[in-house]
Design an enzyme around this catalytic site. Sequence first.
Site, PDB file in Angstrom:
ATOM      1  CG  HIS A 175      -1.662   1.277   1.453  1.00 39.00           C
ATOM      2  ND1 HIS A 175      -3.002   1.410   1.178  1.00 39.00           N
ATOM      3  CD2 HIS A 175      -1.257   2.486   1.919  1.00 39.00           C
ATOM      4  CE1 HIS A 175      -3.376   2.644   1.456  1.00 39.00           C
ATOM      5  NE2 HIS A 175      -2.333   3.316   1.922  1.00 39.00           N
ATOM      6  CD  GLU A 176       1.777   3.663   3.773  1.00 33.45           C
ATOM      7  OE1 GLU A 176       2.008   4.699   3.118  1.00 33.45           O
ATOM      8  OE2 GLU A 176       0.814   3.575   4.549  1.00 33.45           O
ATOM      9  CG  HIS A 179       0.392   6.396  -1.004  1.00 36.97           C
ATOM     10  ND1 HIS A 179      -0.741   7.052  -1.425  1.00 36.97           N
ATOM     11  CD2 HIS A 179       0.054   5.773   0.159  1.00 36.97           C
ATOM     12  CE1 HIS A 179      -1.720   6.847  -0.557  1.00 36.97           C
ATOM     13  NE2 HIS A 179      -1.262   6.066   0.413  1.00 36.97           N
ATOM     14  CE1 TYR A 190      -3.956  10.746   0.106  1.00 41.96           C
ATOM     15  CE2 TYR A 190      -4.170  12.301   1.915  1.00 41.96           C
ATOM     16  CZ  TYR A 190      -4.089  11.004   1.457  1.00 41.96           C
ATOM     17  OH  TYR A 190      -4.138   9.950   2.343  1.00 41.96           O
ATOM     18  CD  GLU A 199      -5.060   6.737   1.595  1.00 38.46           C
ATOM     19  OE1 GLU A 199      -5.133   5.609   2.104  1.00 38.46           O
ATOM     20  OE2 GLU A 199      -4.005   7.391   1.590  1.00 38.46           O
ATOM     21  CG  ASP A 271     -13.878  17.077   9.565  1.00 36.92           C
ATOM     22  OD1 ASP A 271     -13.534  18.271   9.587  1.00 36.92           O
ATOM     23  OD2 ASP A 271     -14.717  16.599  10.371  1.00 36.92           O
ATOM     24  CG  HIS A 277      -7.559   8.510   5.124  1.00 35.90           C
ATOM     25  ND1 HIS A 277      -7.283   9.838   5.333  1.00 35.90           N
ATOM     26  CD2 HIS A 277      -6.413   7.941   4.736  1.00 35.90           C
ATOM     27  CE1 HIS A 277      -6.013  10.069   5.083  1.00 35.90           C
ATOM     28  NE2 HIS A 277      -5.460   8.928   4.720  1.00 35.90           N
TER      29      HIS A 277
END
Length: 478
Positions: A175-176, A179, A190, A199, A271, A277
């Site tokens: 996942h990381e 990015h 983003y 994401e 938010d 996310h």
Amino acid sequence: MTSTHTSHCTIVPPYMLEALALGDEQAVATHARAALRHDEQLRASRRTPTAQETVRSAPHRETTAGAADTGPRRTIYDAKGTQTTPGTQVRAEGGAPTGDPAVNEAYDGLGATWELWSTAYSRDSLDGKGMPLLASVHYGRNYDNAFWDGSQMVFGDGDGVIFERFTKSLDVIGHELAHGVTEHTAGLLYQGQSGALNESVSDVFGVLVKQKALGQTAAEADWLVGADLLNPSVKGRALRDMRNPGTAYDDPRLGKDPQPADMAHHVDTQDDNGGVHINSGIPNRAFVLAADAIGGNAWEGAGAIWYAVLSGDAIKADCDFATFAGLTVAAAGSVHGDGSAQQAAVRSAWEQVGVLTVGGSSQGGSTGGSAGGTAPGQGGGVPTPASQVLLRRTGGFAGLVRERRMVLGELPERDARDWQHLLAAPTLQRIAASTERTHPDAFTYSVVCDEAGCDVTLQEPHLPEAIHSLFERALTQD
């Protein structure tokens, strides 16, 4: 397309860490607060010079499309409980396994990630040019996170109560690193729906790394993200469930998984950079539905279609759900033929989550939830000890919200003085006006003080350290 901004992406959602930080278990809360503080500091543009110099000193491979790769170039470092990266080198490419499981898991995870991109998509590392893969393990003390800082991976050991060591989860590593691929391809902004797609893309290719390594078909896979991270005491299966968003966990300390599974439950919020996310659960589910319907290995079926869109020329940085859905339908037609079963599967998947309606029209709407927030006020008022200030922090990997309403005169003397000076000056307005874009997993702060005429929203990476520290002290003081 190449995005040149720096990202700092973490695997544990900030909303989970926030829930733990407010919990009754003192040790767990302390570790969670520490993880949040470290993440915030690191996201505020503090990429380590050593890590950057390491990447720059290692020349990238110059390859042409379809050229044979020579393999990954991995280097693993040990931060030895510090927050300095990369740390001491403990294993380089081709080196023998060590006696440290975290080192070996990181090394193997980077290799599995490189192997997926290379063999499935003929991509030479994250940037397509042989980018070295670096990782630091044993970062911090009981650090409850893992993140990609724009140049390398960093892994904490977890607190042992809620989270296990972060190198245990292969899909988290995938996942990381994904990015990084997004940065070098579509460069998805983003915020709002483009941020939720950012994401989701990382979740998609993170689980595909795991599925390929395990030799699992779409039907055999569990579609869980971070299943290996949770301690047995946690009431949950993983951080996210791509097949059934909103069901991954329901724990007194973590709260309940907030992800929606369709557009009928899309969260419209300012938010978390517009809910990046949370709303990522919608395209996550669409991918699983498409992968299940196409069948076989998901990295060869739906994954190849998603990658064609991500790396193609048609996608724009502000792409929303409906546009992305249309691009995947078109890509499926280009690869498999218009009217093919694969194209029908992709279209049906987006219809089932409510992004497309039957007949192909879109329900995706706008990108939604801009992270820019309220236009900056002019400031210039004179705050007094009786002035009230609302400080609100949103965003982060988990999208949790923390806020505090405070009377300046009730703060510690030094902080009260600093707040009065800051609110009377145009500093915050200037920072807000200079913010051009959001940064992955960075926090966003809103400051409202009617007496000072201040109503601004600021991106964390743009904050000077003194102001960032002032904000964080205010949010963590009782």
